[in-house]
Design a protein around this motif. Structure first.
Motif, mmCIF file in Angstrom:
data_model
loop_
_atom_site.group_PDB
_atom_site.id
_atom_site.type_symbol
_atom_site.label_atom_id
_atom_site.label_comp_id
_atom_site.label_asym_id
_atom_site.label_seq_id
_atom_site.Cartn_x
_atom_site.Cartn_y
_atom_site.Cartn_z
ATOM 1 N N LEU A 52 0.839 -1.202 0.000
ATOM 2 C CA LEU A 52 0.000 0.000 0.000
ATOM 3 C C LEU A 52 0.871 1.248 0.000
ATOM 4 C CD1 LEU A 52 -2.985 -0.504 2.492
ATOM 5 C CD2 LEU A 52 -3.123 0.095 0.081
ATOM 6 N N ALA A 53 1.874 1.256 0.892
ATOM 7 C CA ALA A 53 2.773 2.407 0.978
ATOM 8 C C ALA A 53 3.634 2.527 -0.271
ATOM 9 C CB ALA A 53 3.658 2.282 2.221
ATOM 10 N N GLY A 105 4.092 14.890 4.589
ATOM 11 C CA GLY A 105 4.775 13.657 4.955
ATOM 12 C C GLY A 105 4.201 12.992 6.187
ATOM 13 N N LEU A 106 3.693 13.804 7.124
ATOM 14 C CA LEU A 106 3.156 13.251 8.368
ATOM 15 C C LEU A 106 1.648 13.042 8.336
ATOM 16 C CD1 LEU A 106 5.266 15.396 10.877
ATOM 17 C CD2 LEU A 106 5.520 12.946 10.439
ATOM 18 N N LEU A 130 8.508 5.866 4.731
ATOM 19 C CA LEU A 130 8.916 5.692 6.127
ATOM 20 C C LEU A 130 7.866 4.930 6.917
ATOM 21 C CD1 LEU A 130 10.903 6.283 8.413
ATOM 22 C CD2 LEU A 130 9.743 8.482 8.759
ATOM 23 N N SER A 131 6.597 5.292 6.731
ATOM 24 C CA SER A 131 5.535 4.599 7.463
ATOM 25 C C SER A 131 5.396 3.147 6.993
ATOM 26 C CB SER A 131 4.202 5.337 7.296
ATOM 27 O OG SER A 131 3.792 5.348 5.942
ATOM 28 N N GLY A 132 5.675 2.908 5.691
ATOM 29 C CA GLY A 132 5.641 1.535 5.192
ATOM 30 C C GLY A 132 6.678 0.656 5.853
ATOM 31 N N TRP A 133 7.769 1.257 6.286
ATOM 32 C CA TRP A 133 8.815 0.522 6.996
ATOM 33 C C TRP A 133 8.455 0.347 8.474
ATOM 34 C CZ3 TRP A 133 12.863 2.926 10.268
ATOM 35 C CH2 TRP A 133 13.804 1.992 10.703
ATOM 36 N N LEU A 134 7.782 1.367 9.051
ATOM 37 C CA LEU A 134 7.492 1.344 10.487
ATOM 38 C C LEU A 134 6.236 0.560 10.848
ATOM 39 C CD1 LEU A 134 8.274 5.080 11.401
ATOM 40 C CD2 LEU A 134 9.675 3.065 11.931
ATOM 41 N N VAL A 159 1.894 4.215 14.671
ATOM 42 C CA VAL A 159 2.646 5.103 13.781
ATOM 43 C C VAL A 159 1.856 6.380 13.508
ATOM 44 C CG1 VAL A 159 3.579 5.359 11.443
ATOM 45 C CG2 VAL A 159 3.984 3.246 12.723
ATOM 46 N N LEU A 160 0.552 6.265 13.250
ATOM 47 C CA LEU A 160 -0.260 7.450 12.977
ATOM 48 C C LEU A 160 -0.416 8.320 14.220
ATOM 49 C CD1 LEU A 160 -3.062 6.099 10.604
ATOM 50 C CD2 LEU A 160 -0.974 7.330 10.023
ATOM 51 N N THR A 161 -0.486 7.704 15.387
ATOM 52 C CA THR A 161 -0.538 8.483 16.624
ATOM 53 C C THR A 161 0.708 9.344 16.772
ATOM 54 O OG1 THR A 161 -1.886 6.797 17.726
ATOM 55 C CG2 THR A 161 -0.712 8.347 19.132
ATOM 56 N N MET A 162 1.868 8.761 16.498
ATOM 57 C CA MET A 162 3.117 9.518 16.580
ATOM 58 C C MET A 162 3.178 10.614 15.517
ATOM 59 S SD MET A 162 4.534 8.418 19.206
ATOM 60 C CE MET A 162 5.951 9.507 18.988
ATOM 61 N N ASN A 163 2.676 10.330 14.330
ATOM 62 C CA ASN A 163 2.629 11.365 13.290
ATOM 63 C C ASN A 163 1.816 12.567 13.739
ATOM 64 O OD1 ASN A 163 4.140 9.737 11.642
ATOM 65 N ND2 ASN A 163 2.607 9.504 10.044
#
Length: 385
Positions: free
Chosen positions: A33-34, A217-218, A347-351, A360-364
């Motif tokens: 997806l990413a 990006g975020l 980056l999110s695809g890796w995390l 990950v979305l919470t941190m973004n």
């Protein structure tokens, strides 16, 4: 022009919804997806600066027509692949790259063309109204795609998108306004360098470009990972996916209307940063929510905040720029704004496989709030615009 752009945007969003659903259905992989989003965005990151130079050297309407024809072709090819049952994930990834390449040249030309159609004092309203047509499409396109996916299958979404490009092609063909570029003996590299230098010399332009990169990006991974939330957290189907995107689009229309009604308001920088903080809070709230009705409500707020900050920052960049440099300066802005999307998704695809999409979305979201506070408290040039 407005109707043509709106029609095309509705078709594009139908394809975005169906394409993400198709990728996840074929691979059941958050990484793919990413990767699909990355490959659709990386050509913009790589080629939009060159696209800006071309937009200042070539009649912009012709560039837009070429971009529309190429995107229509990729949509038609994907329609045929799905209809014949031979589609694979790698087909989708390759077509995403080609479509992104077309947008890398069409984007700067389109953003540079709009201000030539209105007076300078009306520019904030024109930008906001253009955002409204885009977000009408964000609301209508996903809703239609959700129903088409559930009732007819992905091929109808791709086919309708291919047909939708006829509307902007016809609109561009009948527009009388022309941009006549000044002939120059400068090399493309020298013109590009001149555009970058102009952007750096303008008050707060660097801060706006940095903000554009990080805000996309975020924030954009939220839209990328909606299929994961729909399938794995809410345990629903494509109709719910379309509803989530439609409500996000509805919120974006509210945000655009607020900016348009405010007109040429003062303290645009503070408005942008306040909206950015609200966007971060909304993304974190959605990521932590386990209730579908609550998530629906949060996405309305997310959409409104996202469009408020996007439209305000875009307006600030347009107001600073002179028309002779507009293509190049907007390509620098587009380089950051659109470049943040593939980088954030990569980056999110890796995390995500390591830490899950909600974390990950919470941190973004928290990082977006921190970014807004940084420009409010430390680098106050942007807040003072």
């Amino acid at each position: 022009m407005w109707i043509g752009a709106c029609t095309s945007s509705i078709g594009t969003w139908m394809q975005i919804v169906a394409q993400s659903w198709l990728v996840y259905r074929l691979s059941h992989s958050a990484f793919y997806l990413a990767l699909d989003q990355f490959l659709g965005g990386i050509p913009i990151f790589l080629f939009s600066l060159i696209g800006g130079v071309v937009a200042d050297r070539v009649e912009r309407r012709k560039i837009l027509l070429a971009s529309q024809y190429l995107q229509m072709t990729t949509a038609a090819i994907l329609t045929i692949l799905v209809a014949t049952g031979v589609v694979h994930v790698w087909h989708i990834l390759c077509l995403s790259f080609v479509s992104g390449f077309a947008q890398a040249f069409g984007g700067p030309a389109y953003q540079a063309l709009i201000p030539t159609l209105v007076d300078k004092e009306d520019m904030p309203n024109a930008i906001a109204l253009n955002s409204i047509q885009f977000n009408v499409a964000v609301m209508v396109g996903p809703a239609l795609a959700g129903q088409a996916l559930a009732q007819l299958g992905e091929k109808w979404c791709f086919g309708l998108n291919a047909v939708s490009f006829l509307a902007p092609i016809i609109s561009l063909s009948i527009i009388r306004t022309r941009f006549l570029p000044v002939k120059t003996a400068q090399s493309m590299f020298a013109s590009l360098k001149q555009g970058i230098q102009f952007a750096r010399q303008q008050n707060s332009m660097e801060a706006l470009i940095v903000l554009a990169f990080f805000m996309t990006g975020l924030s954009m991974p939220l839209r990328t990972y909606l299929p994961v939330f729909v399938k794995d957290i809410f345990h629903r189907g494509p109709a719910t996916y379309g509803n989530l995107l439609s409500l996000m689009g509805l919120g974006s229309i509210f945000g655009s209307l607020m900016i348009a009604s405010a007109g040429n308001m003062k303290k645009k920088g503070r408005v942008a940063l306040a909206a950015l903080a609200c966007l971060g809070a909304g993304i974190s709230g959605f990521a932590l929510s386990k209730s579908l009705p609550l998530s629906y409500a949060i996405l309305v707020v997310v959409g409104a905040s996202m469009m408020a900050v996007f439209a305000t920052v875009n307006s600030l960049v347009q107001m600073i720029t002179i028309n002779e440099m507009r293509g190049r300066v907007m390509s620098v802005y587009n380089f950051a704004f659109r470049g943040g999307m593939p980088m954030g998704n990569l980056l999110s695809g890796w995390l995500v496989p390591m830490f899950t999409a909600p974390l990950v979305l919470t941190m973004n979201g928290f990082l977006l709030i921190a970014l807004a506070l940084y420009f409010f408290v430390v680098q106050r040039r942007l807040a003072e615009l």
